[in-house]
Design an enzyme around this catalytic site. Sequence first.
Site, short mmCIF file in Angstrom:
data_model
loop_
_atom_site.label_atom_id
_atom_site.label_comp_id
_atom_site.label_asym_id
_atom_site.label_seq_id
_atom_site.Cartn_x
_atom_site.Cartn_y
_atom_site.Cartn_z
CG HIS A 223 -2.01 -0.98 1.19
ND1 HIS A 223 -3.08 -0.94 2.05
CD2 HIS A 223 -2.21 -2.06 0.39
CE1 HIS A 223 -3.90 -1.94 1.79
NE2 HIS A 223 -3.40 -2.64 0.79
CD GLU B 76 -1.76 4.16 3.49
OE1 GLU B 76 -2.91 4.38 3.90
OE2 GLU B 76 -1.51 3.39 2.54
CB CYS C 94 -6.42 -0.24 5.54
SG CYS C 94 -4.74 -0.88 5.28
CB CYS D 205 -1.66 1.47 6.20
SG CYS D 205 -1.46 0.71 4.56
#
Length: 156
Positions: free
Chosen positions: A55, A57, A85, A88
Amino acid sequence: MTEQDDFRFMCAALAQAELARAADEVPVGAVLVMDGEIVGRGYNQPVSSHDPTAHAEVMALRDAGLHLANYRLPGSTLYVTLEPCAMCSGAIMHARVERVVFGACDPKTGVAGSVIDLFAESRLNHHATTLGGVLAEECGALLSGFFAERRAKAKS
């Protein structure tokens, strides 16, 4: 950090999101800032990298960690175009990020207040402050446009 700084760095995160879109990934981008400078950049790439943890992040945290030769990032601010999420957010907390600024809310998986607020969970040992809604319209439009294009392609 000032409101102007938040807008400037969110624009940098949006540029990362455009890289994800160009790679046909969900357009989410992130930058990590320390002392007014970007020290980490990332964009979504789980499909192309075959990595569910890739992801935006996490990629920005990895980039900053390599750049600074440290997995702890105290005093940093993470700018991300979509509310983080749970995965993360866990990485953000383990890295000791001080502040998280996000654009669009994520009513399905966001854990900075939309579904739950992990950053406010008193039983956890690190708490980042959060600010949502910075350039939310632009961040949300990028995501909406991406998914609208996908639905149109699927129909044809």
